[in-house]
Design a protein around this motif. Sequence first.
Motif, PDB file in Angstrom:
ATOM      1  N   PHE A  15       0.884  -1.160   0.000  1.00  0.00           N
ATOM      2  CA  PHE A  15       0.000   0.000   0.000  1.00  0.00           C
ATOM      3  C   PHE A  15       0.921   1.208   0.000  1.00  0.00           C
ATOM      4  O   PHE A  15       1.667   1.409   0.947  1.00  0.00           O
ATOM      5  CB  PHE A  15      -0.897   0.005   1.235  1.00  0.00           C
ATOM      6  CG  PHE A  15      -1.963  -1.057   1.230  1.00  0.00           C
ATOM      7  CD1 PHE A  15      -2.971  -1.053   0.253  1.00  0.00           C
ATOM      8  CD2 PHE A  15      -1.982  -2.055   2.188  1.00  0.00           C
ATOM      9  CE1 PHE A  15      -3.958  -2.025   0.249  1.00  0.00           C
ATOM     10  CE2 PHE A  15      -2.977  -3.031   2.191  1.00  0.00           C
ATOM     11  CZ  PHE A  15      -3.961  -3.017   1.209  1.00  0.00           C
ATOM     12  N   GLN A  18       4.364   1.047   1.684  1.00  0.00           N
ATOM     13  CA  GLN A  18       4.383   0.082   2.797  1.00  0.00           C
ATOM     14  C   GLN A  18       4.168  -1.342   2.269  1.00  0.00           C
ATOM     15  O   GLN A  18       3.190  -1.617   1.567  1.00  0.00           O
ATOM     16  CB  GLN A  18       3.271   0.433   3.800  1.00  0.00           C
ATOM     17  CG  GLN A  18       3.365  -0.368   5.101  1.00  0.00           C
ATOM     18  CD  GLN A  18       2.081  -0.294   5.942  1.00  0.00           C
ATOM     19  OE1 GLN A  18       1.095   0.334   5.568  1.00  0.00           O
ATOM     20  NE2 GLN A  18       2.106  -0.962   7.085  1.00  0.00           N
ATOM     21  N   VAL A  20       2.964  -4.743   2.932  1.00  0.00           N
ATOM     22  CA  VAL A  20       2.061  -5.291   3.934  1.00  0.00           C
ATOM     23  C   VAL A  20       2.055  -6.815   3.895  1.00  0.00           C
ATOM     24  O   VAL A  20       1.908  -7.493   4.910  1.00  0.00           O
ATOM     25  CB  VAL A  20       0.653  -4.700   3.706  1.00  0.00           C
ATOM     26  CG1 VAL A  20      -0.393  -5.480   4.453  1.00  0.00           C
ATOM     27  CG2 VAL A  20       0.633  -3.241   4.116  1.00  0.00           C
ATOM     28  N   PRO A  39      -0.367 -11.794  14.709  1.00  0.00           N
ATOM     29  CA  PRO A  39      -0.883 -10.685  15.531  1.00  0.00           C
ATOM     30  C   PRO A  39      -1.657  -9.681  14.677  1.00  0.00           C
ATOM     31  O   PRO A  39      -1.634  -9.754  13.449  1.00  0.00           O
ATOM     32  CB  PRO A  39       0.392 -10.053  16.097  1.00  0.00           C
ATOM     33  CG  PRO A  39       1.490 -10.460  15.177  1.00  0.00           C
ATOM     34  CD  PRO A  39       1.089 -11.782  14.604  1.00  0.00           C
ATOM     35  N   ASN A  40      -2.335  -8.759  15.319  1.00  0.00           N
ATOM     36  CA  ASN A  40      -3.062  -7.729  14.579  1.00  0.00           C
ATOM     37  C   ASN A  40      -2.111  -6.962  13.679  1.00  0.00           C
ATOM     38  O   ASN A  40      -0.998  -6.633  14.080  1.00  0.00           O
ATOM     39  CB  ASN A  40      -3.758  -6.760  15.537  1.00  0.00           C
ATOM     40  CG  ASN A  40      -4.926  -7.422  16.238  1.00  0.00           C
ATOM     41  OD1 ASN A  40      -5.618  -8.261  15.656  1.00  0.00           O
ATOM     42  ND2 ASN A  40      -5.132  -7.073  17.494  1.00  0.00           N
ATOM     43  N   GLY A  41      -2.548  -6.709  12.455  1.00  0.00           N
ATOM     44  CA  GLY A  41      -1.730  -5.946  11.519  1.00  0.00           C
ATOM     45  C   GLY A  41      -0.682  -6.774  10.802  1.00  0.00           C
ATOM     46  O   GLY A  41       0.137  -6.240  10.051  1.00  0.00           O
ATOM     47  N   ALA A  42      -0.717  -8.102  10.974  1.00  0.00           N
ATOM     48  CA  ALA A  42       0.303  -8.974  10.386  1.00  0.00           C
ATOM     49  C   ALA A  42       0.186  -9.094   8.868  1.00  0.00           C
ATOM     50  O   ALA A  42       1.168  -9.423   8.188  1.00  0.00           O
ATOM     51  CB  ALA A  42       0.211 -10.370  11.006  1.00  0.00           C
ATOM     52  N   GLY A  43      -1.023  -8.842   8.355  1.00  0.00           N
ATOM     53  CA  GLY A  43      -1.243  -9.009   6.913  1.00  0.00           C
ATOM     54  C   GLY A  43      -2.172 -10.169   6.575  1.00  0.00           C
ATOM     55  O   GLY A  43      -2.289 -10.556   5.408  1.00  0.00           O
ATOM     56  N   LYS A  44      -2.874 -10.690   7.585  1.00  0.00           N
ATOM     57  CA  LYS A  44      -3.770 -11.834   7.360  1.00  0.00           C
ATOM     58  C   LYS A  44      -4.931 -11.455   6.434  1.00  0.00           C
ATOM     59  O   LYS A  44      -5.146 -12.106   5.408  1.00  0.00           O
ATOM     60  CB  LYS A  44      -4.337 -12.353   8.697  1.00  0.00           C
ATOM     61  CG  LYS A  44      -3.281 -12.788   9.707  1.00  0.00           C
ATOM     62  CD  LYS A  44      -3.896 -13.319  10.992  1.00  0.00           C
ATOM     63  CE  LYS A  44      -4.704 -12.305  11.794  1.00  0.00           C
ATOM     64  NZ  LYS A  44      -3.908 -11.168  12.349  1.00  0.00           N
ATOM     65  N   SER A  45      -5.662 -10.409   6.806  1.00  0.00           N
ATOM     66  CA  SER A  45      -6.830 -10.028   5.994  1.00  0.00           C
ATOM     67  C   SER A  45      -6.403  -9.643   4.586  1.00  0.00           C
ATOM     68  O   SER A  45      -7.077 -10.001   3.603  1.00  0.00           O
ATOM     69  CB  SER A  45      -7.588  -8.861   6.629  1.00  0.00           C
ATOM     70  OG  SER A  45      -8.112  -9.243   7.876  1.00  0.00           O
ATOM     71  N   THR A  46      -5.300  -8.942   4.469  1.00  0.00           N
ATOM     72  CA  THR A  46      -4.825  -8.529   3.147  1.00  0.00           C
ATOM     73  C   THR A  46      -4.525  -9.751   2.277  1.00  0.00           C
ATOM     74  O   THR A  46      -4.899  -9.798   1.102  1.00  0.00           O
ATOM     75  CB  THR A  46      -3.573  -7.635   3.286  1.00  0.00           C
ATOM     76  OG1 THR A  46      -3.901  -6.535   4.149  1.00  0.00           O
ATOM     77  CG2 THR A  46      -3.112  -7.102   1.942  1.00  0.00           C
TER      78      THR A  46
HETATM   79  N1  ADP Z   1      -6.462  -0.512   2.287  1.00  0.00           N
HETATM   80  C1  ADP Z   1      -5.346  -0.297   3.008  1.00  0.00           C
HETATM   81  N2  ADP Z   1      -4.574   0.787   2.794  1.00  0.00           N
HETATM   82  C2  ADP Z   1      -3.437   1.006   3.505  1.00  0.00           C
HETATM   83  N3  ADP Z   1      -2.989   0.163   4.461  1.00  0.00           N
HETATM   84  C3  ADP Z   1      -3.704  -0.940   4.731  1.00  0.00           C
HETATM   85  C4  ADP Z   1      -4.925  -1.239   4.013  1.00  0.00           C
HETATM   86  N4  ADP Z   1      -5.413  -2.410   4.481  1.00  0.00           N
HETATM   87  C5  ADP Z   1      -4.556  -2.822   5.437  1.00  0.00           C
HETATM   88  N5  ADP Z   1      -3.539  -1.946   5.593  1.00  0.00           N
HETATM   89  C6  ADP Z   1      -2.397  -2.086   6.529  1.00  0.00           C
HETATM   90  O1  ADP Z   1      -1.796  -3.327   6.248  1.00  0.00           O
HETATM   91  C7  ADP Z   1      -1.348  -3.941   7.436  1.00  0.00           C
HETATM   92  C8  ADP Z   1      -1.915  -5.331   7.526  1.00  0.00           C
HETATM   93  O2  ADP Z   1      -3.310  -5.242   7.692  1.00  0.00           O
HETATM   94  P1  ADP Z   1      -4.251  -6.519   7.748  1.00  0.00           P
HETATM   95  O3  ADP Z   1      -3.986  -7.381   6.567  1.00  0.00           O
HETATM   96  O4  ADP Z   1      -5.636  -6.033   7.933  1.00  0.00           O
HETATM   97  O5  ADP Z   1      -3.719  -7.259   9.057  1.00  0.00           O
HETATM   98  P2  ADP Z   1      -4.402  -8.390   9.960  1.00  0.00           P
HETATM   99  O6  ADP Z   1      -5.624  -8.863   9.244  1.00  0.00           O
HETATM  100  O7  ADP Z   1      -3.362  -9.453  10.099  1.00  0.00           O
HETATM  101  O8  ADP Z   1      -4.710  -7.763  11.279  1.00  0.00           O
HETATM  102  C9  ADP Z   1      -1.731  -3.025   8.575  1.00  0.00           C
HETATM  103  O9  ADP Z   1      -0.616  -2.236   8.899  1.00  0.00           O
HETATM  104  C10 ADP Z   1      -2.843  -2.185   7.975  1.00  0.00           C
HETATM  105  O10 ADP Z   1      -2.874  -0.928   8.575  1.00  0.00           O
END
Ligand code: ADP
Length: 233
Positions: A15, A18, A20, A39-46
């Motif tokens: 992003f 960054q 991710v 952990p939170n923010g690891a990149g799982k959802s992405t």
């Molecule tokens: N659409 C986006 N734009 C910018 N940064 C993002 C976006 N989505 C997620 N991030 C960043 O990417 C990182 C990983 O997020 P995410 O995949 O949601 O982590 P998790 O699901 O493991 O908690 C975080 O630092 C989050 O802030």
Amino acid sequence: MMEMILKTNELCKNFKDQVVVNNVSLNIERNSVYGLLGPNGAGKSTTLKMITGILRPTSGDIEFDGHLWNRNDLAHIGALIEMPPLYDNLTAHENLKVRTVMLGLSDKRVDEVLQIVRLTDTGKKRVGQFSLGMKQRLGIAIALLNNPKLLILDEPTNGLDPMGIEELRKLIRSFPEKGITVILSSHILSEVQQIADRVGIIAGGVLGYESKLQTGENLEQLFMDVVKLHQEV
Ligand SMILES: Nc1ncnc2c1ncn2[C@@H]1O[C@H](COP(=O)(O)OP(=O)(O)O)[C@@H](O)[C@H]1O
Ligand SMILES: [Mg+2]
């Protein structure tokens, strides 16, 4: 040799500047439960959003069912990512009915998925009155409507009470024998340990570990090691 239903090859997502998701190569065995732990923010959802076509990878690729992933594969992938998209003023049946119409599926499928997630007795109750656990199960029912081979559940137990978690665990464990492979993400170690056959640990966008879960394995130590090594502070 194990048969993989899904593989990601050096998957990356940036992003802006960054990074991710950083060279993540996952191997998901068919008819198993895979736990993506981090952990939170690891990149799982992405990562999961790239697999479900919500986000486009910056680089790397995804193989599904033996070929390079394409959008048609989404017909075989069900997903519940973050909050389930529900209409609060409709019943469980009505929420599902709306989707069957959109997907061109038969009405019969509504009762089938309600049975699978055990929400057949909610009758006229509106979803706004459901517990969080019931909402999650309805979200899973929606994801199951099109009979997916692969079901992706992003932190499905988030915010549930122990009873809700236990119900969901039993439900998830029942999927492999129905021919449904599950990828589930969580930041809670004990949960993954109890549900998954195989586990990947991600921190700071890097997959630091991936293996079959061995009984008695010290997953906590592994988790800490991966997090210490890759998580930015
Ligand atoms: N659409 C986006 N734009 C910018 N940064 C993002 C976006 N989505 C997620 N991030 C960043 O990417 C990182 C990983 O997020 P995410 O995949 O949601 O982590 P998790 O699901 O493991 O908690 C975080 O630092 C989050 O802030
Ligand atoms: Mg997330």
